[in-house]
Write an enzyme that holds these catalytic residues in place. Structure first.
Site, PDB file in Angstrom:
ATOM      1  N   TYR A  66      48.893   4.667 -10.680  1.00 28.82           N
ATOM      2  CA  TYR A  66      48.830   4.640 -12.148  1.00 28.82           C
ATOM      3  C   TYR A  66      49.302   3.293 -12.648  1.00 28.82           C
ATOM      4  O   TYR A  66      50.327   2.791 -12.205  1.00 28.82           O
ATOM      5  CB  TYR A  66      49.723   5.743 -12.747  1.00 28.82           C
ATOM      6  CG  TYR A  66      48.897   6.731 -13.519  1.00 28.82           C
ATOM      7  CD1 TYR A  66      48.185   6.316 -14.654  1.00 28.82           C
ATOM      8  CD2 TYR A  66      48.793   8.058 -13.122  1.00 28.82           C
ATOM      9  CE1 TYR A  66      47.389   7.202 -15.344  1.00 28.82           C
ATOM     10  CE2 TYR A  66      47.990   8.949 -13.817  1.00 28.82           C
ATOM     11  CZ  TYR A  66      47.297   8.516 -14.935  1.00 28.82           C
ATOM     12  OH  TYR A  66      46.512   9.387 -15.612  1.00 28.82           O
ATOM     13  N   GLU A  68      48.950   2.189 -16.336  1.00 26.76           N
ATOM     14  CA  GLU A  68      48.693   2.031 -17.774  1.00 26.76           C
ATOM     15  C   GLU A  68      49.358   0.762 -18.282  1.00 26.76           C
ATOM     16  O   GLU A  68      50.478   0.436 -17.895  1.00 26.76           O
ATOM     17  CB  GLU A  68      49.249   3.233 -18.542  1.00 26.76           C
ATOM     18  CG  GLU A  68      48.351   4.448 -18.438  1.00 26.76           C
ATOM     19  CD  GLU A  68      48.945   5.665 -19.152  1.00 26.76           C
ATOM     20  OE1 GLU A  68      50.105   5.604 -19.588  1.00 26.76           O
ATOM     21  OE2 GLU A  68      48.230   6.680 -19.255  1.00 26.76           O
ATOM     22  N   THR A 237      28.284  -4.897 -18.358  1.00 32.59           N
ATOM     23  CA  THR A 237      28.566  -4.042 -17.221  1.00 32.59           C
ATOM     24  C   THR A 237      28.792  -4.983 -16.040  1.00 32.59           C
ATOM     25  O   THR A 237      28.452  -6.166 -16.098  1.00 32.59           O
ATOM     26  CB  THR A 237      27.377  -3.125 -16.874  1.00 32.59           C
ATOM     27  OG1 THR A 237      26.223  -3.946 -16.685  1.00 32.59           O
ATOM     28  CG2 THR A 237      27.109  -2.121 -17.979  1.00 32.59           C
ATOM     29  N   LYS A 240      25.051  -4.373 -12.803  1.00 29.40           N
ATOM     30  CA  LYS A 240      23.616  -4.627 -12.888  1.00 29.40           C
ATOM     31  C   LYS A 240      23.329  -5.952 -12.167  1.00 29.40           C
ATOM     32  O   LYS A 240      23.573  -6.036 -10.973  1.00 29.40           O
ATOM     33  CB  LYS A 240      23.162  -4.560 -14.339  1.00 29.40           C
ATOM     34  CG  LYS A 240      23.374  -3.139 -14.903  1.00 29.40           C
ATOM     35  CD  LYS A 240      22.985  -2.963 -16.344  1.00 29.40           C
ATOM     36  CE  LYS A 240      23.313  -1.547 -16.796  1.00 29.40           C
ATOM     37  NZ  LYS A 240      23.129  -1.334 -18.238  1.00 29.40           N
ATOM     38  N   ARG A 246      30.349  -0.162 -10.378  1.00 24.16           N
ATOM     39  CA  ARG A 246      30.071   0.323 -11.731  1.00 24.16           C
ATOM     40  C   ARG A 246      31.293   0.075 -12.600  1.00 24.16           C
ATOM     41  O   ARG A 246      32.410   0.424 -12.224  1.00 24.16           O
ATOM     42  CB  ARG A 246      29.783   1.833 -11.739  1.00 24.16           C
ATOM     43  CG  ARG A 246      28.788   2.320 -10.730  1.00 24.16           C
ATOM     44  CD  ARG A 246      28.279   3.701 -11.075  1.00 24.16           C
ATOM     45  NE  ARG A 246      27.393   3.583 -12.206  1.00 24.16           N
ATOM     46  CZ  ARG A 246      26.151   3.107 -12.137  1.00 24.16           C
ATOM     47  NH1 ARG A 246      25.645   2.729 -10.981  1.00 24.16           N
ATOM     48  NH2 ARG A 246      25.417   3.008 -13.206  1.00 24.16           N
TER      49      ARG A 246
HETATM   50  C1  PLP Z   1      23.593  -0.399 -19.109  1.00 22.34           C
HETATM   51  C2  PLP Z   1      24.003  -0.830 -20.457  1.00 22.34           C
HETATM   52  C3  PLP Z   1      25.195  -0.380 -21.040  1.00 22.34           C
HETATM   53  C4  PLP Z   1      26.001   0.803 -20.541  1.00 22.34           C
HETATM   54  O1  PLP Z   1      26.545   0.740 -19.337  1.00 22.34           O
HETATM   55  P1  PLP Z   1      27.170   2.058 -18.648  1.00 22.34           P
HETATM   56  O2  PLP Z   1      28.011   1.476 -17.582  1.00 22.34           O
HETATM   57  O3  PLP Z   1      26.025   2.864 -18.189  1.00 22.34           O
HETATM   58  O4  PLP Z   1      27.987   2.757 -19.683  1.00 22.34           O
HETATM   59  C5  PLP Z   1      25.577  -0.950 -22.240  1.00 22.34           C
HETATM   60  N1  PLP Z   1      24.827  -1.885 -22.826  1.00 22.34           N
HETATM   61  C6  PLP Z   1      23.668  -2.301 -22.326  1.00 22.34           C
HETATM   62  C7  PLP Z   1      22.880  -3.338 -23.049  1.00 22.34           C
HETATM   63  C8  PLP Z   1      23.203  -1.779 -21.128  1.00 22.34           C
HETATM   64  O5  PLP Z   1      22.020  -2.162 -20.650  1.00 22.34           O
END
Ligand code: PLP
Length: 430
Positions: A66, A68, A237, A240, A246
């Site tokens: 933890y 925080e 994020t 991607k 993630r």
């Molecule tokens: C994928 C995406 C998000 C959200 O991401 P998560 O991790 O799925 O919550 C936010 N903004 C844009 C522009 C995205 O393409």
């Protein structure tokens, strides 16, 4: 991706061998998911494959801790080592984006965006974002989300030719005087003029909030414009094109905004941070700082352009006529096939992508007139220009022959071709 492990060892790398004895159903599903990833051509523009180092950093003992608060200001004892991980993640992402302040705690992109709106606006304030069907993200003001319910959400879009309608952005900004203008998108393949967005924001004294979830990997490689010197706040994020675990990040150059954002993330929106994920973010950011990552991003862009060009050559319609990024949106109207059917047909031959609304779409989101394709994931597996030309040919063959009496035979051939491609470029070199 380097690993000497063979397939058996790989599965055993995680406590799967033991787990499988006790919980065959769950661990079997993990194994099946590994083989699915191994055997399909992944074109979902928001997905990627993390390195073995990121993968192993995700499963570490920091998940037990933890923490925080923030480094050196925690609400729990024993945080010395997790502080090292979080400070490294912050230092590295600041270097990548050339910015002063970063919060690496958001559990996801949506949580990062909610935290920013929580820091910058109050319920009832006007937020101007890109419409969902036009390419924006749910969290940019779409009706079923907090961003659409708690704020007065106004949407801009693209012109007939598929490019952002900056005149409309200016007109709507003057008319509605938003507190926050959101730029950035989930299915917009072109460069975004962040400078122009800032001019518009300044003219109505709004905050400019850029969400570069999709473009982050290209931005840090210098292949897509950076919003860092234009936007008040930037989110992304990490999973991607940036190719990390993630998660989400929030960046700014403004010290007082940075303080507000930290309080908005914790305790505003989240509780304890996921320290194992933050450690894995630090690993991924270090990878993104290497020269190889620049080369990777260059290949992602090149492959994406090749894919779009070849699809066009074969007679398919691409929204805006091309791409400046890792993704393209295909308009299937002329093929008389919906996005939903196209997604299913392609999945049957081993190509994964997603149905996607096109600008001014007349079909509901459950059907759509388009699909979105991206090059980030398969570029990680080593696919180059030749393989992406082949993918374009496969997509065209499957979609253009829909309804043709030979369709099932064509699909069987395509399925074999896709499987052979995957075999030549194994995931994690297993
Ligand atoms: C994928 C995406 C998000 C959200 O991401 P998560 O991790 O799925 O919550 C936010 N903004 C844009 C522009 C995205 O393409």
């Amino acid at each position: 991706m380097d690993s000497n492990m063979n397939n058996r060892d790989f599965v055993g790398y995680f406590p799967i061998a033991d787990g499988r004895r006790r919980d065959a159903e769950l661990f079997g599903a993990i194994e099946d998911e590994f083989h699915r990833q191994q055997n399909q051509i992944e074109l979902i523009a928001s997905e990627n494959f993390v390195s073995m180092d990121v993968l192993s950093a995700l499963g570490n003992v920091m998940t037990n801790k933890y923490a925080e608060g923030y480094p050196n200001k925690r609400y729990y004892g024993g945080c010395g080592y997790v502080d090292v991980a979080e400070k490294l993640a912050i230092k590295r992402i600041c270097e990548l984006f050339n910015c002063r302040f970063a919060n690496v705690q958001p559990h996801s992109g949506a949580q990062a965006n909610l935290s920013v709106l929580y820091a910058l606006a109050r319920p009832g304030d006007v937020v101007l974002g890109m419409g969902l069907a036009m390419g924006g993200h749910l969290t940019h003001g779409a009706a079923p989300t907090i961003s659409g319910r708690w704020f007065r959400s106004i949407s801009y879009g693209v012109t007939e030719d598929g490019f952002i309608d900056y005149d409309q952005v200016l007109r709507l900004a003057r008319e509605h005087m938003p507190k926050v203008i959101i730029c950035g998108a989930s299915s917009y393949s072109r460069r975004i003029d962040f400078e122009r967005f800032r001019e518009i924001s300044d003219s109505v004294e709004a905050y400019l909030f850029a969400d570069v979830a999709h473009y982050a990997g290209l931005i840090v490689a210098g292949l897509y414009p950076s919003p860092m010197n234009h936007a008040h706040v930037v989110t992304s994020t990490t999973h991607k094109t940036l190719r990390g675990p993630r998660g989400g990040i929030i960046l700014t150059n403004d010290a007082s905004l940075a303080k507000k954002i930290d309080s908005a993330v914790f305790p505003g929106v989240q509780g304890g941070p996921l320290m194992n994920v933050i450690a894995a973010k630090a690993v991924a950011f270090e990878e993104a700082l290497q020269p190889e990552f620049k080369k990777y991003a260059k290949n992602v862009l090149e492959n994406s352009i090749v894919l779009a060009d070849r699809l066009k050559e074969l007679g398919l319609d691409i929204i805006s006529g091309g791409t400046d990024s890792h993704m393209s949106v295909l308009d299937l109207t002329r093929l008389s096939i919906t996005g939903k059917v196209a997604e299913m047909e392609l999945e049957e031959v081993g190509i994964t992508c997603n149905k996607n609304a096109i600008p001014f779409d007349e079909l509901p989101p459950s059907q759509t007139s388009g699909i979105r394709v991206g090059s980030a994931a398969m570029t990680t597996r080593g696919f180059g220009v030749d393989e992406f030309v082949q993918i374009a040919d496969l997509i065209h063959r499957v979609l253009a022959n829909y309804g043709n009496p030979n369709h099932e035979v064509i699909k069987m051939d395509a399925r074999m071709e896709a499987a052979n491609l995957c075999r030549r470029f194994p995931l994690y070199n297993t």
